[in-house]
Design an enzyme around this catalytic site. Structure first.
Site, short mmCIF file in Angstrom:
data_model
loop_
_atom_site.label_atom_id
_atom_site.label_comp_id
_atom_site.label_asym_id
_atom_site.label_seq_id
_atom_site.Cartn_x
_atom_site.Cartn_y
_atom_site.Cartn_z
N HIS A 29 -19.30 19.03 -104.74
CA HIS A 29 -19.78 19.19 -103.36
C HIS A 29 -18.62 19.81 -102.56
CE1 HIS A 29 -20.79 17.78 -99.28
NE2 HIS A 29 -22.03 17.62 -99.70
N ASP A 41 -15.32 11.26 -106.51
CA ASP A 41 -16.29 11.38 -105.42
C ASP A 41 -17.54 10.62 -105.86
OD1 ASP A 41 -18.42 12.07 -103.84
OD2 ASP A 41 -18.00 14.22 -103.81
N GLN A 51 -22.69 9.83 -104.66
CA GLN A 51 -24.05 9.71 -105.24
C GLN A 51 -24.11 8.69 -106.35
OE1 GLN A 51 -26.53 11.09 -103.80
NE2 GLN A 51 -25.70 12.83 -102.67
N LYS A 110 -25.62 6.64 -97.36
CA LYS A 110 -26.43 6.93 -98.56
C LYS A 110 -26.79 5.65 -99.31
CE LYS A 110 -24.15 11.39 -99.38
NZ LYS A 110 -25.09 12.37 -98.84
N CYS A 140 -24.76 22.02 -100.25
CA CYS A 140 -23.30 21.95 -100.03
C CYS A 140 -22.55 22.03 -101.36
CB CYS A 140 -22.91 20.68 -99.26
SG CYS A 140 -23.69 20.56 -97.67
N1 C6P Z 1 -24.31 15.11 -99.80
C1 C6P Z 1 -26.56 15.95 -99.83
O1 C6P Z 1 -27.65 16.20 -99.30
P1 C6P Z 1 -20.71 12.72 -96.30
O2 C6P Z 1 -21.39 13.86 -95.62
O3 C6P Z 1 -19.24 12.66 -96.00
O4 C6P Z 1 -21.41 11.42 -96.11
O5 C6P Z 1 -20.87 13.00 -97.88
C2 C6P Z 1 -20.41 14.21 -98.43
C3 C6P Z 1 -20.75 14.29 -99.89
C4 C6P Z 1 -19.74 14.28 -100.82
N2 C6P Z 1 -19.99 14.29 -102.12
C5 C6P Z 1 -21.24 14.33 -102.61
C6 C6P Z 1 -21.48 14.31 -104.08
C7 C6P Z 1 -22.32 14.36 -101.72
O6 C6P Z 1 -23.55 14.41 -102.20
C8 C6P Z 1 -22.07 14.35 -100.32
C9 C6P Z 1 -23.20 14.44 -99.34
C10 C6P Z 1 -25.50 15.23 -99.01
O7 C6P Z 1 -26.32 16.23 -101.00
C11 C6P Z 1 -25.30 15.92 -97.69
S1 C6P Z 1 -24.60 17.51 -97.87
#
Ligand code: C6P
Length: 418
Positions: A133, A210, A213, A236, A376
């Site tokens: 991401h 990371d 998910q 999430k 993203c």
């Molecule tokens: N992905 C998606 O729709 P934040 O925005 O900081 O809570 O998370 C960022 C992020 C980082 N790593 C992974 C693997 C992610 O999936 C995400 C967030 C969302 O896939 C919003 S772009």
């Protein structure tokens, strides 16, 4: 008739119906009208989380770690209680390892800026993967442009799995950190981080995971993994937005300089210098998101009461069902590994002759909420050679019927566009 592994769907001992009843948004018109399959973007919130946030504001609103009056004491108690719950939830040996941030993005930026800025030198390598991401690419690009650190990327193959057999070939003693995604937010791939952590540690390199998910969807034990840094987001995993976590080994946090300066992160300040507070407070400058942390603590209690292994098992069943159903639709191309132990419930696909954004708009008209786009993860979709995919992603309250609504809506979209 497609296969459903359970006649009355349950997560552990709880029926899906009763779980859905825990979520106010799913109880009413919105819940009945919308099949919400955008859980990788953000999850819904159960009443217990909303109540915890409301109760904090109604009964304990105050700033933390500052005053001695009873509201401040109660606010501090709730805030620190949440930190303890989160430490226990991920198997952290101590709550000193839990830094509250705004989310995964801020957690990774914190490590890149603080640890990377302090310990990496020009020519050092940070090893990432091609399925990251942007939150795990851009902070390192920013660091690279400031410091001359180099980035090397482990590729993924046609099935959406990392080519782990290429890790040794890409390695050199210049690699000083591995920073990688646990579960892909596009493919759903559950990466074998255990092997990567062992490989990197054998060569004295720490590992950042990371876990945006993965932490929401299955059990995790940072001590057993021996992972050095782990980043995830509250929103999430049934928690509020604007709160997230950086877990890091205590010795790493102790050695790292502050990321931001201000109140709370100091022990003493003179006009020309300052001494830093203990961890984790050294990394929590300014008034924190107290209500968010309290809400995340309640979310962790909620998920624990359902059972993370049961949530994972149920979501995997949904994933099998969704992939089977989608692969029966002519013109649908699925991305990511086939269902199995290295696959979580995120399903990306394209429909021949229908742009992902048009498909998602048509699906919305049918009351099915999915996400179209590059998710993203531009380098990933660029490598796939598609401008965008449609992504359906599931959570503990998702249902087989919602997947049926998804497939019916895709058939309708196809007949409209083709
Ligand atoms: N992905 C998606 O729709 P934040 O925005 O900081 O809570 O998370 C960022 C992020 C980082 N790593 C992974 C693997 C992610 O999936 C995400 C967030 C969302 O896939 C919003 S772009």
């Amino acid at each position: 008739m497609k296969r459903r592994s359970q006649t009355v769907p349950c997560v552990g001992s709880r029926s899906i119906e009763s779980i859905r009843d825990d979520f106010p948004i799913l109880r009413g018109e919105t819940g009945r009208g919308i099949a919400y399959l955008d859980n990788a973007a953000t999850s819904h919130k159960p009443a217990v989380v909303i109540d915890a946030v409301r109760s904090y504001y109604e009964e304990a609103n105050s700033n933390v770690h500052r005053a001695v009056h009873r509201l401040a004491t109660e606010a501090t108690r709730r805030y620190e209680e949440a930190r303890k719950k989160i430490a226990a939830f991920i198997g952290a040996p101590s709550e000193r390892s839990i830094v509250f941030t705004r989310g995964t993005t801020e957690s990774i930026n914190l490590v890149a800026s603080s640890w990377g800025g302090e310990f990496l030198e020009p020519g050092d390598v940070v090893l990432l993967t091609e399925m990251e991401h942007h939150a795990n690419i851009i902070p390192w690009q920013l660091l690279a442009s400031r410091t001359g650190v180099e980035l090397v990327f482990l590729p993924f193959d046609a099935s959406g799995r990392l080519e782990l057999d290429r890790l040794a070939g890409l390695w050199s003693d210049r690699v000083k950190l591995v920073s990688m995604i646990h579960v892909s937010n596009v493919f759903g791939t559950l990466n074998d981080i255990e092997s990567v952590i062992r490989f990197a540690h054998d060569r004295d390199a720490p590992v950042l995971i990371d876990a945006a998910q993965s932490v929401p969807h299955g059990p995790i034990d940072v001590a057993a993994l021996d992972v050095d840094f782990l980043a995830f987001s509250g929103h999430k995993m049934c928690g509020p937005t604007g709160i997230g976590v950086l877990y890091a080994k205590e010795e790493l946090l102790d050695a790292m300089p502050p990321y931001m300066g201000g109140g709370e992160m100091i022990r003493a300040v003179w006009l020309d210098r300052a001494e830093w507070n203990d961890i984790p407070y050294k990394f929590e400058a300014g008034t924190p998101n107290i209500a968010g942390a309290v809400g995340l603590g309640a979310a962790v209690d909620y998920l624990t009461s359902i059972g993370m292994s049961d949530i994972q098992a149920y979501e995997r069943d949904l994933c099998v069902y969704a992939i089977e159903a989608l692969s029966e639709i002519e013109g649908v191309t699925l991305y990511g590994p086939p269902p199995g132990d290295d696959r979580e419930a995120v399903v990306s696909f394209t429909v021949d002759g229908v742009h992902a954004h048009d498909a998602a708009q048509m699906l919305d008209r049918e009351g099915v909420a999915v996400r179209p786009g590059h998710h993203c993860a531009h380098p990933l979709t660029r490598k796939l050679g598609v401008p965008a995919t449609v992504r359906a992603s599931f959570y503990l309250y998702s249902t087989y019927d919602e997947i049926d609504r998804l497939t019916a809506a895709i058939e309708k979209a196809k007949s409209f566009f083709i």
